[in-house]
Write a protein that holds these residues in place. Structure first.
Motif, PDB file in Angstrom:
ATOM      1  N   ILE A 492       0.737  -1.204  -0.068  1.00  0.00           N
ATOM      2  CA  ILE A 492       0.145  -0.159  -0.111  1.00  0.00           C
ATOM      3  C   ILE A 492       0.808   1.224   0.070  1.00  0.00           C
ATOM      4  N   PHE A 493       0.660   2.155  -1.009  1.00  0.00           N
ATOM      5  CA  PHE A 493       1.362   3.373  -0.804  1.00  0.00           C
ATOM      6  C   PHE A 493       0.746   4.372  -0.319  1.00  0.00           C
ATOM      7  N   LEU A 494       1.293   5.297   0.470  1.00  0.00           N
ATOM      8  CA  LEU A 494       0.669   6.544   1.270  1.00  0.00           C
ATOM      9  C   LEU A 494       1.516   7.740   1.047  1.00  0.00           C
ATOM     10  N   GLU A 495       0.861   8.788   1.343  1.00  0.00           N
ATOM     11  CA  GLU A 495       1.608   9.953   1.263  1.00  0.00           C
ATOM     12  C   GLU A 495       2.526  10.318   2.546  1.00  0.00           C
ATOM     13  N   ALA A 496       1.859   9.663   3.479  1.00  0.00           N
ATOM     14  CA  ALA A 496       3.234   9.866   4.725  1.00  0.00           C
ATOM     15  C   ALA A 496       2.367   8.615   5.582  1.00  0.00           C
ATOM     16  N   LEU A 497       3.449   8.250   6.750  1.00  0.00           N
ATOM     17  CA  LEU A 497       3.173   7.126   7.533  1.00  0.00           C
ATOM     18  C   LEU A 497       2.621   8.185   8.927  1.00  0.00           C
ATOM     19  N   ARG A 508      -1.938   1.606  14.623  1.00  0.00           N
ATOM     20  CA  ARG A 508      -3.567   1.212  14.561  1.00  0.00           C
ATOM     21  C   ARG A 508      -4.231   2.077  13.601  1.00  0.00           C
ATOM     22  N   GLU A 509      -3.534   3.421  13.173  1.00  0.00           N
ATOM     23  CA  GLU A 509      -3.914   4.171  12.317  1.00  0.00           C
ATOM     24  C   GLU A 509      -3.763   3.789  10.736  1.00  0.00           C
ATOM     25  N   LEU A 510      -2.736   2.919  10.470  1.00  0.00           N
ATOM     26  CA  LEU A 510      -2.357   2.596   9.020  1.00  0.00           C
ATOM     27  C   LEU A 510      -3.715   1.919   8.459  1.00  0.00           C
ATOM     28  N   PRO A 511      -4.153   2.206   7.290  1.00  0.00           N
ATOM     29  CA  PRO A 511      -5.491   1.645   6.785  1.00  0.00           C
ATOM     30  C   PRO A 511      -5.287  -0.041   6.447  1.00  0.00           C
ATOM     31  N   ARG A 512      -6.210  -0.661   6.520  1.00  0.00           N
ATOM     32  CA  ARG A 512      -6.547  -1.948   6.600  1.00  0.00           C
ATOM     33  C   ARG A 512      -7.237  -2.484   5.454  1.00  0.00           C
TER      34      ARG A 512
END
Length: 512
Positions: A492-497, A508-512
């Motif tokens: 999964i690619f994100l703009e920021a962790l 716990r705030e990472l998208p599942r």
């Protein structure tokens, strides 16, 4: 051997230099009366070097004599009794230091509040810790509004207390010294309060500065938050060394780099994500004259240590520890050159053991549970709980191994390890592998449920500006270097962790 070790280390670090005999007597008398906590360390520094600049922040500067005066005036004016708890919700500043030491001078217990707490978390922590009062920076006024049953002291109110209090030239030590309470990171739930021990002498200081060669009267930028265990430890070390402390309320890499040069800092206390952000700046024409950059708080991403030292010289030191254990090991630049992912070696007076589930030692090179023993282990959580112990050694909650040369390596958290298709998989190992990809800026890897294998890995990547990467290319990279059960099912690619105020990834705030 300890007296020789302590004396030799203090001599090498400039703590035993000649000076005014009267001031030296007052310096050691202050430690004798007040002990080796923050209140005693500030007093010994003010006795020996009263006109030395103690703190430089965005509001100006204070000498050691001025800092002590503010702390004592605040202690005499606080509407708090000895033994009560006072929360501090403050950014890095001279105001926070004077408040912290003022509270301990009174004999009350300061509770260092994470500036990243949500309003509901803040209210819960205030209730759980039984706060009598809460000192806060004005920017947190709205967040503090939900907190009930405590005396709320804004910046203006604190300044009124200091201005309205008479000078106290010889304030006596409290019957019961104030005990600092540091909150755990709270990345998986509500933070817990951990009671920090007060050093019983010079040995804890010498154990650290023997490996991290900070010297007396250096100029040290403390970039790590002062409410964080490592920032708090940096403050303890800096006061003991009578250093000039440079602070900035919020970490901004360009501004910090400018401060390092402008204030001629030779030392820096930081967390790894700050070092990573400094490396993302263009190479500056004016480099800081750093001798020591000491980091702690989380693992160094793959290759970061080498890249940083290639730019700034062999000045990077990595301390592995925790809120509960203080420190376990310290990696020197030489250690990091030979093994960039190492946590180093245990310093003087510290024991690290790698044990199996039954409490027996595992063979060299094999992964087991990491336990540590030293004289600065925490005194338990404020709710009465503690952590697992084995023959005087505290469980760090991490898995790791020790190589044949004695270097310690952390392989991941005990509760992070997953079992995929019957095989043990360590997310941190895959994180380090993916962090080495040139397109990747930062990465987090966690375990997620899987119907076929029980659990599989999910990788979250933030790419460098202008870079692209295909999910299958990520999986292929892992396949080439690790077993098939280490290959992430999800990429999964994100703009920021999502990170907390100390730079730790909030899983716990990472998208599942």
């Amino acid at each position: 051997m300890d007296p020789l070790f302590v004396g030799g280390t203090m001599l090498r670090r400039g703590l035993l230099t000649p000076g005014n005999p009267v001031r030296i007597v007052r310096q050691f008398a202050a430690l004798g009366r007040w002990g080796f906590g923050l209140a005693g360390e500030l007093r010994q520094a003010a006795a020996r070097s009263p006109r030395r600049i103690a703190v430089i922040d965005e509001q100006g500067q204070l000498t050691y004599a001025q800092l002590l005066d503010r702390a004592e005036r605040l202690a005499s004016g606080l509407p708090v009794a000895p033994g009560e708890r006072v929360g501090l919700l403050c950014r890095n500043s001279a105001r926070m230091i004077s408040a912290l030491i003022g509270v301990t001078t009174l004999g009350a217990d300061p509770v260092l509040m994470n500036t990243g707490l949500s309003p509901s978390q803040l209210a819960t922590v205030a209730k759980d810790q039984g706060l009598r009062a809460l000192l806060f920076d004005d920017e947190f006024a709205e967040r503090v509004a939900l907190v009930e049953g405590v005396e709320k002291l804004s910046e203006e109110r604190v300044e009124e207390l200091i201005a309205g209090a008479p000078p106290v030239p010889r304030m006596p030590p409290p019957e019961r010294p104030g005990r600092t309470i540091v909150l755990t990171s709270g990345t998986t739930g509500v933070p817990k309060g951990a009671r920090r021990p007060t050093p019983g002498g010079f040995r804890p200081l010498c154990s650290v500065i023997d490996r991290i060669p900070l010297r007396a009267q250096e100029r040290v930028m403390i970039a790590a938050p002062l409410f964080h265990t490592w920032g708090f430890a940096g403050l303890q070390i800096a006061l003991a060394l009578r250093a000039t402390i440079v602070l900035r309320r919020k970490f901004d890499p360009a501004a910090v780099l400018d401060d390092l040069v402008r204030h001629e800092c030779t030392g820096m206390i930081a967390v790894p994500v700050m070092v990573q952000q400094l490396m993302e700046l263009p190479v500056a024409s004016a480099k800081p004259a750093l001798r020591v950059v000491a980091v702690s708080g989380s693992a160094l991403p793959g290759g970061l240590a080498t890249r940083f030292m290639d730019r700034y010289g062999d000045v990077l030191y990595n301390l592995y520890g925790s809120t509960e254990a203080s420190w376990a090991s310290i990696a020197t630049p030489a250690d990091l050159r030979s093994a960039p992912s190492t946590a180093g070696r245990p310093p003087h007076g510290t024991t690290v053991a790698v044990l199996d589930e039954a409490g027996g030692p595992v063979p060299v090179g094999e992964v087991g549970r990491l336990f540590v023993g030293n004289e600065m282990l925490f005194d338990g959580y404020t709710d009465g709980a503690s952590k697992s112990m084995h023959e005087g050694l505290l469980a760090t909650g991490d898995l790791g191994h020790v190589d044949p040369s004695g270097l310690v390596f952390v392989d991941g958290r005990e509760d992070d390890m997953i079992i995929s298709g019957g095989e043990n998989v360590y997310p941190a190992e895959v994180e380090g592998l993916l962090a080495d990809l040139p397109q990747v800026r930062e990465v987090a890897v966690i375990g997620v449920p899987d119907e076929e294998y029980g659990q599989r890995l999910a990788a979250y990547l933030v790419l460098r500006e202008g870079e692209t990467l295909d999910p299958e290319a990520v999986r292929d990279h892992v396949r080439r270097h690790r077993a098939r059960f280490s290959v992430p099912r999800d990429v999964i690619f994100l703009e920021a962790l999502p990170r907390n105020a100390t730079g730790k990834v909030v899983t716990r705030e990472l998208p599942r």
